[in-house]
Design a protein around this motif. Structure first.
Motif, PDB file in Angstrom:
ATOM      1  N   GLN A 103      -6.448  13.930   2.609  1.00  8.30           N
ATOM      2  CA  GLN A 103      -7.161  12.681   2.329  1.00  8.30           C
ATOM      3  C   GLN A 103      -7.698  12.066   3.619  1.00  8.30           C
ATOM      4  O   GLN A 103      -8.827  11.567   3.660  1.00  8.30           O
ATOM      5  N   ARG A 136      -8.392   3.634   0.890  1.00 10.51           N
ATOM      6  CA  ARG A 136      -8.916   3.116   2.157  1.00 10.51           C
ATOM      7  C   ARG A 136      -7.883   2.233   2.861  1.00 10.51           C
ATOM      8  O   ARG A 136      -7.736   2.315   4.076  1.00 10.51           O
ATOM      9  N   LEU A 140      -5.247   4.453   4.376  1.00 14.70           N
ATOM     10  CA  LEU A 140      -5.722   5.162   5.562  1.00 14.70           C
ATOM     11  C   LEU A 140      -5.943   4.220   6.744  1.00 14.70           C
ATOM     12  O   LEU A 140      -5.732   4.610   7.891  1.00 14.70           O
ATOM     13  N   GLN A 141      -6.323   2.988   6.480  1.00 13.07           N
ATOM     14  CA  GLN A 141      -6.422   2.008   7.566  1.00 13.07           C
ATOM     15  C   GLN A 141      -5.036   1.753   8.174  1.00 13.07           C
ATOM     16  O   GLN A 141      -4.884   1.658   9.385  1.00 13.07           O
ATOM     17  N   GLN A 151     -10.166   3.922  -4.975  1.00 16.13           N
ATOM     18  CA  GLN A 151     -10.825   4.162  -3.691  1.00 16.13           C
ATOM     19  C   GLN A 151     -10.386   3.118  -2.672  1.00 16.13           C
ATOM     20  O   GLN A 151     -10.114   3.446  -1.516  1.00 16.13           O
ATOM     21  N   TYR A 152     -10.321   1.881  -3.107  1.00 13.22           N
ATOM     22  CA  TYR A 152      -9.888   0.804  -2.216  1.00 13.22           C
ATOM     23  C   TYR A 152      -8.450   1.031  -1.761  1.00 13.22           C
ATOM     24  O   TYR A 152      -8.131   0.895  -0.580  1.00 13.22           O
ATOM     25  N   CYS A 204       0.812  -1.221   0.000  1.00 12.64           N
ATOM     26  CA  CYS A 204       0.000   0.000   0.000  1.00 12.64           C
ATOM     27  C   CYS A 204       0.845   1.271   0.000  1.00 12.64           C
ATOM     28  O   CYS A 204       0.375   2.308  -0.424  1.00 12.64           O
ATOM     29  N   LEU A 258     -11.800  11.355   4.452  1.00 10.37           N
ATOM     30  CA  LEU A 258     -12.384  10.023   4.655  1.00 10.37           C
ATOM     31  C   LEU A 258     -12.644   9.675   6.112  1.00 10.37           C
ATOM     32  O   LEU A 258     -13.576   8.938   6.406  1.00 10.37           O
ATOM     33  N   ILE A 259     -11.844  10.203   7.021  1.00  7.90           N
ATOM     34  CA  ILE A 259     -11.984   9.840   8.431  1.00  7.90           C
ATOM     35  C   ILE A 259     -12.780  10.888   9.204  1.00  7.90           C
ATOM     36  O   ILE A 259     -13.443  10.584  10.180  1.00  7.90           O
TER      37      ILE A 259
END
Length: 95
Positions: free
Chosen positions: A77, A42, A45-46, A38-39, A4, A81-82
């Protein structure tokens, strides 16, 4: 997920899998309900959440580890998202 933080485009991933980019895009969206980009965001960010909660690495270090061009881009970002800045998120989780 393992890569990632590496600069890997969706086109490169499709090529590695031996399928066309349009086919990969369509199949990925059918299976996950989101685009591969998008995945990817995510997943990044995880991983960022994990690093924010479990390490003392700076925001700049985390941004670099996860392949963001700058801490500003990462923070933007993350906030989108968060719902909070990385700094505020870290402080809330540690209190």
């Amino acid at each position: 997920m393992e890569r990632c933080g590496q600069p890997l485009s969706v086109e490169q991933l499709a090529d590695e899998l031996g399928v066309s980019y349009p086919y990969f895009r369509r199949l990925f969206r059918e299976q996950t309900g989101m685009s591969a980009k998008q995945y990817q965001m995510r997943v990044r960010l995880q991983r960022a959440i994990d690093l924010l909660v479990n390490t003392d690495k700076s925001i700049k270090e985390i941004a670099g580890l996860l392949g963001f061009h700058s801490a500003f881009h990462f923070s933007t970002q993350f906030r989108q998202l968060i719902g909070s800045s990385p700094t505020d998120f870290r402080a809330a989780k540690r209190s």
